[in-house]
Design an enzyme around this catalytic site. Structure first.
Site, short mmCIF file in Angstrom:
data_model
loop_
_atom_site.label_atom_id
_atom_site.label_comp_id
_atom_site.label_asym_id
_atom_site.label_seq_id
_atom_site.Cartn_x
_atom_site.Cartn_y
_atom_site.Cartn_z
CE1 TYR A 33 -3.14 -2.92 0.20
CE2 TYR A 33 -3.80 -2.21 2.38
CZ TYR A 33 -3.95 -3.06 1.30
OH TYR A 33 -4.91 -4.04 1.34
CE LYS B 291 3.27 -18.20 0.30
NZ LYS B 291 2.81 -19.50 0.83
CG ASP C 193 0.14 -19.97 2.73
OD1 ASP C 193 0.91 -19.65 3.66
OD2 ASP C 193 0.51 -20.69 1.78
CG ASP D 88 -6.57 -4.20 4.62
OD1 ASP D 88 -7.43 -4.04 5.52
OD2 ASP D 88 -6.70 -3.75 3.47
CG ASP E 286 -11.65 -6.62 7.05
OD1 ASP E 286 -11.20 -5.87 7.94
OD2 ASP E 286 -12.33 -6.22 6.09
#
Ligand code: ATP
Length: 332
Positions: A122, A168, A201, A225, A229
């Site tokens: 971002y 990752k 993951d 982010d 959620d």
């Protein structure tokens, strides 16, 4: 003179949940000085800007900012992203906590996601090229160290035992490799706190299958982010989830939900996420006593189930739920 708090209520239910949260805060005689400031779509229609310079100036000089919610219209400058940048609010903190009376996938969940808020995917470094488009995922040593140190510090201050880095690094060898290395360097100097790491993951799966393994998660911007959620979904959704954006000199506290135009003006918005955001503000100021008082009063109201807003299965209005919380505070 008490602490200075900027109040940016914003649009839609932002105004309604802010009124409720201030009623609860004011019942504690905290001696705060509120400075009201404007942002959002209504502000744009009035002043031609979603985030006027005056608002930024106020947010920079106060001790903390409480932010309701704003309606972001496509093409307009995002008020909250601008504030995060201007105040360098590099750490986004999202508690994932199951509360009594709220539908949650598991009972007794209590962990925190700390998301790096200033760079990663971002960073805003996107451009078209001859093949299509490209976005740069910037991971700097400075921001990685700052967020990892914040996470261990947060764990220490909040009596938490373990920090888990989520990344990752098997695929993103350089960027997440660097993030992971810096995480373990920081862990070395914080050996009282347990540390480990998972791939993003696997984390997404474990958050559903065995979320009890988490205590504090620290991760980069995009992963944080998405996972936060997912975490909100685990413990009852938008009306219940607060968040904090923390910088070196400032903190901004806001519910995760938006301005919900579909229910705005009806007085039925759930004020819990905004009230829990004020709890986070008090914790950040070191006032753990009053933070706990408000949280426990809210828990009592949830447990009794008599004054709940419609999204929680009740029939009460926003301010009725807020008044019920105030009356629990007075009993204590
Ligand atoms: P925005 O455009 O400002 O992001 P939105 O309606 O698209 O608003 P949210 O407000 O984040 O997105 O929430 C989506 C839906 O969830 C809302 O339309 C509303 O029905 C419900 N909701 C969100 N927050 C609350 C709340 N505090 N109380 C009750 N319902 C809520």
């Amino acid at each position: 003179m008490g602490k200075k708090i900027a109040i940016i209520e914003g649009d839609g239910i932002g105004k309604e949940v802010m009124e409720a949260a201030l009623l609860v805060l004011d019942s504690l005689n905290l001696n705060f000085e509120y400075i009201h400031a404007e942002a959002g779509n209504e502000c744009y229609n009035k002043h031609g800007s979603t985030i006027p310079k005056k608002t930024i100036k106020i947010a920079k000089k106060v001790d903390s900012t409480l932010f309701g919610a704003v309606t972001t219209v496509e093409g307009q400058k995002s008020a909250i992203i601008t504030l995060r940048k201007e105040l360098d609010l590099y750490a986004n903190v999202r508690p994932i906590k199951s509360l009594p009376g709220i539908k949650s996938l598991y009972e007794g969940l209590d962990f925190v996601i700390i998301r790096e808020n200033s760079e990663g995917l971002y960073s805003g470094l996107e451009e078209y090229n001859s093949k299509g488009a490209v976005a740069i995922r910037l991971i700097t040593k400075k921001a990685s160290r700052r967020i990892c140190e914040f996470a261990f510090d947060y764990a220490l201050k909040n009596h938490r035992n373990k920090v888990t880095a989520v990344h990752k690094a098997n695929v993103l060898k350089k960027t997440d490799g660097l993030f992971k290395d810096i995480f373990y360097q920081t862990a070395q100097i914080n050996q009282d706190i347990e540390s480990n790491d998972y791939y993003v993951d696997a984390t997404a799966m474990f958050m559903i299958t065995k979320p009890q393994i988490f205590d504090v998660i620290v991760t980069t911007n995009l992963f944080g982010d998405i996972l936060s959620d997912e975490g909100a979904g685990l413990v009852g959704g938008l009306g219940m989830t607060p968040s904090a954006n923390i910088g070196i000199d400032n903190g901004l506290f806001e519910p995760v939900h938006g301005s919900a135009p579909n229910i705005a003006g009806k007085g039925i918005a759930n004020p819990a996420a905004m009230i829990l955001s004020t709890v986070m503000m008090l914790e950040n100021m070191g006032d753990l006593d009053n933070a706990l008082k408000i949280e426990q009063a809210l828990i009592k109201v949830l447990r009794e189930g008599k004054f709940l807003t419609p999204d929680l299965g009740g029939k009460s209005k926003t301010m009725e739920m807020a008044k019920a919380i105030c009356s629990k505070l007075k009993i204590n």
